[in-house]
Motif scaffolding. Structure first.
Motif, PDB file in Angstrom:
ATOM      1  N   UNK A 102      28.858  54.724  60.907  1.00  0.00           N
ATOM      2  CA  UNK A 102      27.609  53.424  60.651  1.00  0.00           C
ATOM      3  C   UNK A 102      26.649  53.995  59.776  1.00  0.00           C
ATOM      4  N   UNK A 103      26.085  53.008  59.036  1.00  0.00           N
ATOM      5  CA  UNK A 103      25.170  53.370  57.687  1.00  0.00           C
ATOM      6  C   UNK A 103      24.277  52.249  57.928  1.00  0.00           C
ATOM      7  N   UNK A 104      22.931  52.685  57.792  1.00  0.00           N
ATOM      8  CA  UNK A 104      21.603  51.687  57.604  1.00  0.00           C
ATOM      9  C   UNK A 104      21.984  50.830  56.314  1.00  0.00           C
ATOM     10  N   UNK A 105      21.000  49.800  56.312  1.00  0.00           N
ATOM     11  CA  UNK A 105      21.011  48.728  55.371  1.00  0.00           C
ATOM     12  C   UNK A 105      20.771  49.351  53.944  1.00  0.00           C
ATOM     13  N   UNK A 106      19.805  50.570  54.002  1.00  0.00           N
ATOM     14  CA  UNK A 106      19.521  51.073  52.677  1.00  0.00           C
ATOM     15  C   UNK A 106      20.614  52.148  52.241  1.00  0.00           C
ATOM     16  N   UNK A 107      21.467  52.674  53.173  1.00  0.00           N
ATOM     17  CA  UNK A 107      22.400  53.704  52.969  1.00  0.00           C
ATOM     18  C   UNK A 107      21.942  55.070  53.345  1.00  0.00           C
ATOM     19  N   UNK A 108      20.624  55.045  53.642  1.00  0.00           N
ATOM     20  CA  UNK A 108      19.742  56.621  53.919  1.00  0.00           C
ATOM     21  C   UNK A 108      20.269  57.204  55.338  1.00  0.00           C
ATOM     22  N   UNK A 109      20.493  56.199  56.260  1.00  0.00           N
ATOM     23  CA  UNK A 109      20.963  56.542  57.430  1.00  0.00           C
ATOM     24  C   UNK A 109      22.207  56.583  57.696  1.00  0.00           C
ATOM     25  N   UNK A 110      22.852  57.710  58.369  1.00  0.00           N
ATOM     26  CA  UNK A 110      24.421  57.836  58.681  1.00  0.00           C
ATOM     27  C   UNK A 110      24.720  58.258  59.995  1.00  0.00           C
ATOM     28  N   UNK A 111      25.619  57.735  60.580  1.00  0.00           N
ATOM     29  CA  UNK A 111      25.972  58.339  61.800  1.00  0.00           C
ATOM     30  C   UNK A 111      27.486  58.527  61.927  1.00  0.00           C
ATOM     31  N   UNK A 112      27.904  59.268  62.596  1.00  0.00           N
ATOM     32  CA  UNK A 112      29.622  59.655  62.717  1.00  0.00           C
ATOM     33  C   UNK A 112      30.017  60.039  64.192  1.00  0.00           C
TER      34      UNK A 112
END
Length: 117
Positions: free
Chosen positions: A50-60
Motif C-alpha cells: 500500500x502507498x499513501x496519497x503523497x507516495x512517501x508512506x509505503x507498506x508491504x
C-alpha cells in the motif's frame, strides 16, 4: 465514474521481473492512498502493498518485502508495482484498490501474473 485499469501481468520464469501499472480515472487520484492486492487460486485475497496519497508512506506484506516496490506518479494518475525475484508462490491475480474514498472504495478488474518455468 471511478475506473481502475491494471496492466503489465503475464507469464514469467522464477527469478524474473514484472512491472504492473494501475491507471486511475474518475476521482482525484493524488488525494487518496492506493493498494495492490493479490488472490492466488483457492486462496483469499491478500494485501501485497500500500502507498499513501503523497507516495512517501509505503507498506508491504512480509511475503513480498524486499522484492516488490510500490510507487505512484500523481501527474499520470498511475500506480505501479515493480516485482523482482518472482517466485511460483507469487502467481495470482493482482488487483489495485483505492483507499479512503467515501462511501466506498473501488477495485480494478485484475491482471494475471503467472510465475512458472
Amino acid at each position: 465514474q471511478v475506473q481502475l485499469v491494471e496492466s503489465g501481468g503475464g507469464l514469467v520464469q522464477p527469478g524474473g521481473s514484472l512491472r504492473l501499472s494501475c491507471a486511475a480515472s474518475g476521482f482525484t487520484f493524488s488525494s487518496y492512498g492506493m493498494s495492490w492486492y493479490r488472490q492466488a487460486p483457492g486462496k483469499e485475497r491478500e494485501l501485497a502493498a500500500s502507498i499513501t496519497s503523497s507516495g512517501r508512506g509505503k507498506n508491504y506484506a512480509d511475503s513480498v518485502k524486499g522484492r516488490f516496490t510500490i510507487s505512484r506518479d500523481n501527474a499520470k494518475n498511475t500506480m505501479y508495482l515493480q516485482m523482482n525475484s518472482l517466485e511460483p508462490e507469487d502467481t495470482a491475480v493482482y488487483f489495485c484498490k483505492t483507499f479512503g474514498i467515501r462511501p466506498q472504495d473501488y477495485w480494478g478488474q485484475g491482471t494475471q501474473v503467472t510465475v512458472s518455468s
